[in-house]
Design an enzyme around this catalytic site. Structure first.
Site, PDB file in Angstrom:
ATOM      1  N   ASP A  30       1.041   5.297   0.359  1.00 12.77           N
ATOM      2  CA  ASP A  30       0.432   6.476   0.830  1.00 12.77           C
ATOM      3  C   ASP A  30       0.823   7.664   0.117  1.00 12.77           C
ATOM      4  O   ASP A  30       1.767   8.130   0.477  1.00 12.77           O
ATOM      5  CB  ASP A  30       0.478   6.661   2.200  1.00 12.77           C
ATOM      6  CG  ASP A  30      -0.285   5.402   2.740  1.00 12.77           C
ATOM      7  OD1 ASP A  30       0.020   4.729   3.673  1.00 12.77           O
ATOM      8  OD2 ASP A  30      -1.536   5.535   2.669  1.00 12.77           O
TER       9      ASP A  30
ATOM     10  N   MET B 215     -11.593   4.868   5.958  1.00 10.94           N
ATOM     11  CA  MET B 215     -10.119   5.523   6.856  1.00 10.94           C
ATOM     12  C   MET B 215     -10.476   4.951   8.344  1.00 10.94           C
ATOM     13  O   MET B 215     -11.652   5.598   8.773  1.00 10.94           O
ATOM     14  CB  MET B 215     -10.058   6.876   6.565  1.00 10.94           C
ATOM     15  CG  MET B 215      -9.506   7.098   5.241  1.00 10.94           C
ATOM     16  SD  MET B 215      -7.891   6.128   5.030  1.00 10.94           S
ATOM     17  CE  MET B 215      -6.822   7.098   6.221  1.00 10.94           C
TER      18      MET B 215
ATOM     19  N   MET C 237       0.723  11.264  -0.851  1.00  9.67           N
ATOM     20  CA  MET C 237       0.322  12.648  -0.295  1.00  9.67           C
ATOM     21  C   MET C 237       0.751  13.767  -1.075  1.00  9.67           C
ATOM     22  O   MET C 237       2.053  13.766  -1.412  1.00  9.67           O
ATOM     23  CB  MET C 237       0.481  12.769   1.205  1.00  9.67           C
ATOM     24  CG  MET C 237       0.039  11.579   1.999  1.00  9.67           C
ATOM     25  SD  MET C 237       0.544  11.715   3.829  1.00  9.67           S
ATOM     26  CE  MET C 237       0.135  10.175   4.389  1.00  9.67           C
TER      27      MET C 237
ATOM     28  N   ASP D  64      -7.883   1.422   7.209  1.00 10.28           N
ATOM     29  CA  ASP D  64      -6.609   1.893   7.026  1.00 10.28           C
ATOM     30  C   ASP D  64      -6.381   2.867   8.116  1.00 10.28           C
ATOM     31  O   ASP D  64      -7.232   3.931   8.076  1.00 10.28           O
ATOM     32  CB  ASP D  64      -6.592   2.809   5.626  1.00 10.28           C
ATOM     33  CG  ASP D  64      -5.315   3.102   5.317  1.00 10.28           C
ATOM     34  OD1 ASP D  64      -5.032   4.054   4.292  1.00 10.28           O
ATOM     35  OD2 ASP D  64      -4.308   2.909   5.952  1.00 10.28           O
TER      36      ASP D  64
ATOM     37  N   MET E 233      -4.013  10.440  -1.489  1.00 17.66           N
ATOM     38  CA  MET E 233      -4.460  11.529  -0.577  1.00 17.66           C
ATOM     39  C   MET E 233      -4.345  12.709  -1.496  1.00 17.66           C
ATOM     40  O   MET E 233      -3.353  13.474  -0.980  1.00 17.66           O
ATOM     41  CB  MET E 233      -3.762  11.345   0.617  1.00 17.66           C
ATOM     42  CG  MET E 233      -4.429   9.977   1.363  1.00 17.66           C
ATOM     43  SD  MET E 233      -3.572   9.562   3.032  1.00 17.66           S
ATOM     44  CE  MET E 233      -2.571   8.461   2.075  1.00 17.66           C
TER      45      MET E 233
ATOM     46  N   HIS F 130      -2.815   4.753  -2.670  1.00 17.16           N
ATOM     47  CA  HIS F 130      -3.851   5.294  -2.014  1.00 17.16           C
ATOM     48  C   HIS F 130      -3.574   6.772  -2.229  1.00 17.16           C
ATOM     49  O   HIS F 130      -2.759   7.424  -1.554  1.00 17.16           O
ATOM     50  CB  HIS F 130      -3.845   4.876  -0.258  1.00 17.16           C
ATOM     51  CG  HIS F 130      -4.597   5.614   0.567  1.00 17.16           C
ATOM     52  ND1 HIS F 130      -4.446   5.888   1.728  1.00 17.16           N
ATOM     53  CD2 HIS F 130      -5.872   6.649   0.201  1.00 17.16           C
ATOM     54  CE1 HIS F 130      -5.368   6.560   2.315  1.00 17.16           C
ATOM     55  NE2 HIS F 130      -6.169   6.923   1.231  1.00 17.16           N
TER      56      HIS F 130
ATOM     57  N   HIS G 111       0.815  -1.241  -0.076  1.00 14.61           N
ATOM     58  CA  HIS G 111      -0.006  -0.041  -0.025  1.00 14.61           C
ATOM     59  C   HIS G 111       0.901   1.255   0.028  1.00 14.61           C
ATOM     60  O   HIS G 111       1.776   1.341   0.852  1.00 14.61           O
ATOM     61  CB  HIS G 111      -0.812  -0.101   1.357  1.00 14.61           C
ATOM     62  CG  HIS G 111      -1.825   1.268   1.390  1.00 14.61           C
ATOM     63  ND1 HIS G 111      -3.130   1.041   0.816  1.00 14.61           N
ATOM     64  CD2 HIS G 111      -1.540   2.226   1.905  1.00 14.61           C
ATOM     65  CE1 HIS G 111      -3.639   1.910   1.452  1.00 14.61           C
ATOM     66  NE2 HIS G 111      -2.953   2.927   1.963  1.00 14.61           N
TER      67      HIS G 111
HETATM   68  C1  DX5 Z   1      -2.757   7.383   6.675  1.00 13.09           C
HETATM   69  C2  DX5 Z   1      -2.620   6.287   5.594  1.00 13.09           C
HETATM   70  C3  DX5 Z   1      -2.430   5.046   6.309  1.00 13.09           C
HETATM   71  C4  DX5 Z   1      -1.212   5.004   7.578  1.00 13.09           C
HETATM   72  C5  DX5 Z   1      -1.451   3.825   7.951  1.00 13.09           C
HETATM   73  O1  DX5 Z   1      -2.847   8.675   5.963  1.00 13.09           O
HETATM   74  O2  DX5 Z   1      -3.402   6.371   4.768  1.00 13.09           O
HETATM   75  O3  DX5 Z   1      -2.106   4.087   5.241  1.00 13.09           O
HETATM   76  O4  DX5 Z   1      -0.005   4.865   6.717  1.00 13.09           O
HETATM   77  O5  DX5 Z   1      -0.394   3.545   9.373  1.00 13.09           O
HETATM   78  P1  DX5 Z   1      -0.586   2.972  10.688  1.00 13.09           P
HETATM   79  O6  DX5 Z   1      -0.979   1.813  10.285  1.00 13.09           O
HETATM   80  O7  DX5 Z   1       0.697   3.456  11.199  1.00 13.09           O
HETATM   81  O8  DX5 Z   1      -1.855   3.863  11.099  1.00 13.09           O
HETATM   82 ZN    ZN Z   2      -3.442   4.765   3.248  1.00 12.85          ZN
END
Ligand code: DX5
Ligand code: ZN
Length: 214
Positions: free
Chosen positions: A35, A137, A37, A171, A68, A66, A33
């Protein structure tokens, strides 16, 4: 439906990320996965499709992005080319979620819709017949290592009732205790970041997670 564990690389040392991904894949990760951003949709900036492309050479474990990000559809092609098989965008980032799902499918990608803790599950209901996955989420997006928000599991229960065969991903804040609660609510895909990043032994941590979500 088979449960899947999806390690998030967000909390790992980016200076040594290739070794970490090899270790996660060897420990049986079902998918990785990413992330992504953009500093707009959420305050932090992380990484782009270049990292995904560079890590694609690590075996053939599926990759999911993912996003964001604002204007998520601007990035679909780049993450498809980089080697993702699924892209998840946020319901809060577009007024045209139905069209964006079609756009992902046209590119041969699986389409996931993410909903933040403050977004009603109703945002996903009109798309359940076209979506491959809904990401609920369980923290506010932007950071790893946050505390799990239990009330979000009500959305998982509602989605499972409405769509018995849908892949439902959770998540944020997932560890051996919260993964059990999320599984009981009906989730089938579990994103785990900091619990794995701080584990003494990734294989043991993966085994513990899998044991708790059967
Ligand atoms: C947060 C991300 C998650 C996060 C999960 O914005 O989308 O994927 O990295 O990390 P943990 O498991 O540390 O909460
Ligand atoms: Zn994520």
């Amino acid at each position: 439906m088979r449960v899947q564990i999806a390690p998030s690389i967000l909390s790992f040392d980016m200076g040594d990320i290739r070794r970490s991904v090899v270790e996660l894949v060897s420990a049986g990760a079902d998918l990785i996965h990413f992330d992504v951003m953009d500093g707009q949709f959420v305050p932090p900036i992380t990484f782009g499709c270049g990292l995904v492309k560079d890590l694609r050479a690590v075996g053939d474990t599926p990759f999911e992005a993912h996003l964001m990000t604002s204007t998520p559809d601007r990035h679909f092609e780049a993450f498809a080319r980089a080697g993702c098989s699924r892209v998840i965008f946020h319901a809060e980032a577009t007024a045209h979620a139905h069209r964006l799902v079609g756009d992902l499918h046209e590119r041969g990608l699986e389409a996931g819709l993410a909903i933040n803790p403050g977004t009603p599950v109703e945002a996903a209901v009109p798309l359940l017949d076209v979506l491959d996955l809904v990401l609920v989420m369980t923290v506010n997006p932007g950071w790893g290592g946050q505390s799990f928000i239990p009330s979000c599991l009500e959305k998982v229960r509602r989605l499972r009732e409405a769509a018995p065969d849908l892949a439902i991903e959770v998540d944020g804040g997932i560890d051996p205790d919260t993964i059990r609660a999320a599984r009981d609510a009906g989730a089938t895909v579990f994103v785990v970041g900091s619990y794995l990043a701080r584990a003494e032994s990734i294989p043991c941590a993966m085994e513990e997670l899998r044991r708790r979500c059967i």
